[in-house]
Design a protein around this motif. Structure first.
Motif, short mmCIF file in Angstrom:
data_model
loop_
_atom_site.label_atom_id
_atom_site.label_comp_id
_atom_site.label_asym_id
_atom_site.label_seq_id
_atom_site.Cartn_x
_atom_site.Cartn_y
_atom_site.Cartn_z
N PRO B 189 1.25 -1.23 5.32
CA PRO B 189 0.23 -2.20 4.90
C PRO B 189 -0.26 -3.09 6.05
N GLU B 237 -3.81 5.70 0.99
CA GLU B 237 -4.47 4.43 1.31
C GLU B 237 -5.14 4.47 2.67
N GLN B 293 -2.40 5.05 -8.20
CA GLN B 293 -2.87 3.69 -8.04
C GLN B 293 -4.06 3.61 -7.10
N SER B 295 -5.86 1.45 -4.62
CA SER B 295 -5.61 0.25 -3.82
C SER B 295 -6.92 -0.48 -3.59
N ARG B 296 -6.80 -1.64 -2.98
CA ARG B 296 -7.96 -2.41 -2.55
C ARG B 296 -8.89 -1.54 -1.70
N TRP B 297 -8.28 -0.71 -0.80
CA TRP B 297 -9.10 0.12 0.09
C TRP B 297 -9.85 1.19 -0.69
N HIS B 298 -9.19 1.76 -1.73
CA HIS B 298 -9.87 2.75 -2.57
C HIS B 298 -11.12 2.16 -3.21
N LEU B 331 -7.49 -6.83 -9.13
CA LEU B 331 -6.44 -6.59 -8.13
C LEU B 331 -6.34 -7.74 -7.14
#
Lengths: 113, 419
Positions: B189, B237, B293, B295-298, B331
């Protein structure tokens, strides 16, 4: 056409602390400069010189060096064709060596023909 | 090495070769010799690059990269022979030293060395800005002065960060083992976050005269793809982050007009967007779709994808963008995400819905100094026909603008309002 030799002293090659980008940008300027000679068919031929070497002042007087001050150290040479000393001098004005405090000496090559 | 007169094309020196080889060779030498020898590695590589510049003064060699590698290897062997006490390398046998250096600098280790450096730099004990500063120095080959210019900081501040970083790397004793899955996962991360900051510095950086730095964006893409190259660090990610970078970078060519003014998305010439980067983004986004899941990046990559693949603002899938913002807001709640969601909602349902949505974040103090908020609010008033209100809001945005490019964009909006 007569031949002239540029003798380069100092410049970026003896300057400390250039960044990788600055080095590459500086190199590109040399190529730009020598390209103008190649395009004009001046039969230019350059030789970069390593900063270290040996000096002889007689058969048995060999010393390591040159240990000139970096601005006076000969860092390379280039021979090219030009119509006159004036033209050769004019062409040298755009040399990138001045960017880092180097100098160019312009000398006519003596011909024996 | 001789320099024959050549009348054909000269061998090309790849763009950024010096920077990239600095990063590659320093990482390789530090991985072998330990972080306590970082200054020695930097000196060795600096000297190899200086001799390259000198020797190539009139013409580069046929294989520039191999030339630098060979020179750095010889230089490293010389220095280490002279200063044996500096390293824990074998004392007895000269060929062991040469072998160790040759294998550290071999092409097979090129990616691994830089990964090891990247995962070591992204250490929890270091602040994010120190991490990014170290990445710019050690993995992008920028000098402290160049980093300082990019951040509008003084060189001493950058030197202090670099010093802190070097000290921490020394404490670690060796670079991150790139075969240790648990540790790599734990640091992932921070690595992705640092790369995101690096990309953003290139995309709307702190330098008000020069807000776009495509080279930094390209570095962030290169480093993200380096993470993806190794099966041990490749991760859904990281694919999502690489996709986000590609979609955003594809639009770099139209972000500024000839006068250096930021161009709104609606006015950008989409035919000038970089098709190959968009395709790379689509591939990364497809590869990111593993696991359960998002993520923010997705989510951010999904939003960037919708903007980038749409033929026009009108034909953009705003419903999908609003949905993605809803998920992102759940999120990562925050006023800027909420603001962007309100803008997407405006496109979907009209200015009244947008004004209603933006009203819910208007009181958030964090937006008070954020020029884009005032510009967005101004634009909503303009669309609703409230010229006077729009004018005062654009003026507010102008006073807060971070760069000339941005200030001039608001100035243009104000001129259009007057007509």
């Amino acid at each position: 056409m007569a031949k002239f030799m540029y003798i380069f002293r100092g410049g970026a090659f003896v300057a400390p602390g250039l960044s990788p980008t600055e080095m590459q940008e500086h190199l590109a300027k040399w190529y730009q400069w020598v390209d103008t000679f190649a395009k004009a068919g001046r039969n230019n031929l350059g030789h970069p010189l390593e900063n270290k070497g040996r000096s002889l002042r007689g058969r048995d007087r060999v010393t390591d060096g040159p240990y000139a001050e970096s601005k006076d150290l000969v860092t390379g040479s280039l021979v090219l064709e030009a119509a006159s000393l004036d033209e050769a001098t004019e062409l040298a004005r755009d040399c990138p060596i001045f960017e880092f405090g180097g100098s160019v000496e312009v000398r006519p090559v003596l011909e024996n023909e | 090495m001789n320099f024959p007169v050549r009348h054909g094309a000269r061998p090309t020196v790849v763009e950024d070769l010096f920077r990239r080889e600095f990063a590659h060779l320093v990482a390789a030498l530090v991985r072998l010799l330990g972080p306590s020898n970082l200054p020695l590695a930097e000196d060795v590589v600096q000297e190899a690059l200086l001799s390259a510049m000198h020797a190539w003064q009139f013409e580069p060699p046929r294989d520039p990269k191999a030339w630098i590698l060979q020179t750095a290897r010889n230089r490293a062997i010389d220095v280490l022979r002279r200063e044996r006490r500096l390293t824990a390398l074998p004392e007895d046998d000269g060929s062991a030293l040469e072998g160790a250096i040759a294998s550290a600098l071999s092409p097979e280790e090129e990616a691994a060395s830089q990964l090891a450096m990247m995962f070591s730099i992204c250490d929890d004990a270091l602040s994010q800005e120190t991490q990014v500063t170290l990445i710019l120095r050690l993995l992008c080959g920028l000098s402290p002065a160049e980093i300082a210019r990019a951040y509008l900081a003084d060189t001493q501040t950058i030197d202090r960060r670099l010093h802190r970083g070097r000290t921490r790397l020394q404490e670690l004793g060796h670079l991150q083992d790139v075969t240790a899955p648990a540790e790599l996962l734990a640091r992932q991360p921070s690595v992705l976050n640092a790369l995101y900051l690096l990309f953003n510095e290139g995309y709307h950086g702190s330098d008000s005269q020069n807000p776009l730095r495509p080279a930094m964006c390209a570095d962030a893409i290169r480093l993200a793809e380096l993470v993806l190259e190794s099966s041990r660090t490749s991760h859904a990610e990281a694919h999502a982050l690489a996709a986000l970078f590609c979609f955003d970078a594809a639009r770099l060519p139209t972000r500024l007009d000839e006068d250096g003014v930021f161009v709104p998305l609606a006015d950008q010439d989409r035919t000038r967007w970089d098709r190959s980067l968009i395709e790379r983004g689509v591939v990364h986004l497809a590869q990111s779709a593993t696991g359960t899941q998002a993520s923010r990046w997705h989510l951010e990559a999904g939003i960037a994808c919708e903007h980038t693949i749409a033929p026009s603002v009108r034909e953009t899938d705003w419903q999908r963008i609003v949905d993605l913002y809803d998920a992102l807001l759940a999120l990562q709640p925050g006023p800027i995400v909420a603001l962007n969601r309100a803008l997407a909602l405006t496109e979907l349902r009209g200015p009244d819905a947008g004004r209603e949505a933006i009203a819910t974040v208007a009181s958030d103090a964090r937006l008070g100094g954020y020029s884009f908020y005032w510009a967005a609010a101004a634009d909503l008033e303009r669309r609703a026909g409230n010229v006077a209100k729009a004018r005062s809001l654009f003026e507010r945005a102008m006073s807060l603008a971070k760069s000339n490019a941005e200030r001039l964009a608001y100035e243009k909006k104000l001129r259009l309002l007057a007509n």
